[in-house]
Design an enzyme around this catalytic site. Structure first.
Site, mmCIF file in Angstrom:
data_model
loop_
_atom_site.group_PDB
_atom_site.id
_atom_site.type_symbol
_atom_site.label_atom_id
_atom_site.label_comp_id
_atom_site.label_asym_id
_atom_site.label_seq_id
_atom_site.Cartn_x
_atom_site.Cartn_y
_atom_site.Cartn_z
ATOM 1 N N GLU A 72 -6.728 -14.755 15.436
ATOM 2 C CA GLU A 72 -6.577 -15.070 14.007
ATOM 3 C C GLU A 72 -5.332 -15.912 13.738
ATOM 4 O OE1 GLU A 72 -6.126 -11.718 11.323
ATOM 5 O OE2 GLU A 72 -6.203 -13.004 9.566
ATOM 6 N N LYS B 2 -10.993 -15.953 14.058
ATOM 7 C CA LYS B 2 -10.870 -15.561 12.644
ATOM 8 C C LYS B 2 -9.940 -16.546 11.943
ATOM 9 C CE LYS B 2 -9.477 -11.733 9.648
ATOM 10 N NZ LYS B 2 -9.605 -10.286 9.416
ATOM 11 N N ARG C 71 -9.134 -7.917 1.632
ATOM 12 C CA ARG C 71 -9.107 -7.801 0.179
ATOM 13 C C ARG C 71 -10.458 -8.115 -0.467
ATOM 14 N NH1 ARG C 71 -3.869 -11.482 -0.029
ATOM 15 N NH2 ARG C 71 -4.745 -11.998 2.003
HETATM 16 P P1 13P Z 1 -7.832 -10.692 3.961
HETATM 17 O O1 13P Z 1 -9.335 -10.909 4.028
HETATM 18 O O2 13P Z 1 -7.397 -9.801 2.828
HETATM 19 O O3 13P Z 1 -7.071 -11.970 4.081
HETATM 20 O O4 13P Z 1 -7.468 -9.824 5.235
HETATM 21 C C1 13P Z 1 -8.041 -10.135 6.441
HETATM 22 C C2 13P Z 1 -7.113 -9.851 7.530
HETATM 23 O O5 13P Z 1 -7.429 -9.129 8.432
HETATM 24 C C3 13P Z 1 -5.797 -10.504 7.498
HETATM 25 O O6 13P Z 1 -5.141 -10.316 8.712
#
Ligand code: 13P
Length: 341
Positions: A177, A222, A294
């Site tokens: 990510e 991600k 979120r």
């Molecule tokens: P959000 O979808 O709230 O951005 O969170 C995803 C996530 O795992 C961030 O590290």
């Protein structure tokens, strides 16, 4: 169930299911609870996450895996059932956030480096033992007129690649990510700048992954979507989809089985609309789905409000967002489905 990395990675993104990011650190979940006036304790965190994981039909149909924080991986529901068992019973896969956070980077004002590599091999063995079959590490790339710097970009991409190699050695699928922030400061960059930085980031990350000998078939990417900064919202849903697909096609090898977006501060409905647009009208070489925190949880948290009598309402809200995002993962979400609900 196959334990091969490639098969787990495919299961994580297949069939219109996606990931529930419920891996908020104790600090972050505390901030979320502040918005409903609830004190964060081990018990309130348990009750909240139990509500989500026990939304069984939605978990089974729409959620391929749940990313957990270390406390949650080892936690039990009120009746003593381990969360890991509840998640598996819904045919979903438990995963674990393994980085220990983005820390200010020495000599690079305004930028961070994600920590957690020391001792990671030993921790991964324990997480596997506890039932985790995939992991997550988030590198953070700040956008401003002068950021990111190459120094921070390189360090974060390198750490992501080292993490991914260690995961695969431990038979755990790494979610890689690299998040280019839309809601950081100043947050007033436009979509062109986001496209430029995201393309640079992904190119750098895949170079580092190759150097670290990470198997592309056994990982999930991600990324952020390509979008205006939070203080500069203008681009249409169609434009976000087009720019995002363009950048991903330029940088993400087709050997990667799946892409699962973060929501990054988009509203719940925006995140769904964008995902659906990306999945309709483009010929994509990867499965493309969600890994939202979120955007999957906000409405459920609000409906629950920390009150036991609202658990059913919280579960309905969560099930609804999970279903909408599952439709989006198949490119068949429509706005009127939101109103109908
Ligand atoms: P959000 O979808 O709230 O951005 O969170 C995803 C996530 O795992 C961030 O590290």
């Amino acid at each position: 169930m196959s334990e091969r990395l490639e098969d787990i990675a495919v299961r994580m993104v297949a069939g219109g299911r996606g990931l529930l990011a419920a891996d908020e650190s104790t600090g972050t979940i505390g901030k979320r609870f502040d918005t409903i006036g609830l004190q964060s304790t081990e018990t309130s965190r348990r009750d909240y996450r139990e509500m989500l994981f026990r939304t069984e039909d939605a978990m089974r149909q729409y959620i391929s895996g749940a990313i957990l924080y270390e406390e949650t991986l080892h936690q039990k529901a009120a009746d003593g059932t381990p969360f890991v068992d509840i998640i598996r019973a819904a045919d979903s896969i438990p995963g674990i956030k393994v980085d220990i956070g983005a820390k200010p980077m020495a000599a690079y004002p305004g930028e961070t480096i994600t920590e957690g590599l020391d001792g990671l091999a030993e921790r991964l063995a324990k997480y596997y033992e506890a039932g985790a079959r995939f992991a997550k590490w988030r590198g953070v790339i700040a956008i401003s007129p002068t950021l990111p710097t190459w120094g921070s970009m390189k360090a974060n991409a390198h750490a992501l690649a080292r993490y991914a190699a260690l995961c695969q050695q431990a038979n755990i699928v790494p979610i890689v990510e690299p998040e280019c922030l839309m809601d950081g400061k100043p947050g007033d960059h436009n979509i062109d700048r986001c496209a430029e930085v995201t393309e640079w980031t992904l190119r750098t990350v895949f170079e580092e992954l190759a150097d670290a000998r990470v198997s592309l078939e056994g990982m999930i990417l991600k990324p952020n979507m390509v979008i205006d900064g939070k203080n500069a919202r203008k681009a249409s849903v169609a434009e976000v989809a087009e720019r995002t697909v363009e950048v991903l096609k330029r940088t993400v090898p087709s050997a990667v089985p799946g892409i699962a977006f973060l929501s990054g501060g988009q509203s719940s409905e925006e995140a769904t609309a964008h995902l659906s647009a990306i999945n309709s009208g483009y010929d994509l070489p990867w499965a493309v789905t969600f890994s939202y925190g979120r955007a999957l949880q906000d409405t459920a948290l609000k409906a629950w409000g920390g009150k036991p009598e609202n658990v059913a309402a919280g579960q309905r809200a969560f099930a609804h967002r999970a279903e909408m995002n599952s439709l989006a993962a198949k490119g068949s979400w429509k706005k009127d489905l939101e109103q109908a609900a």
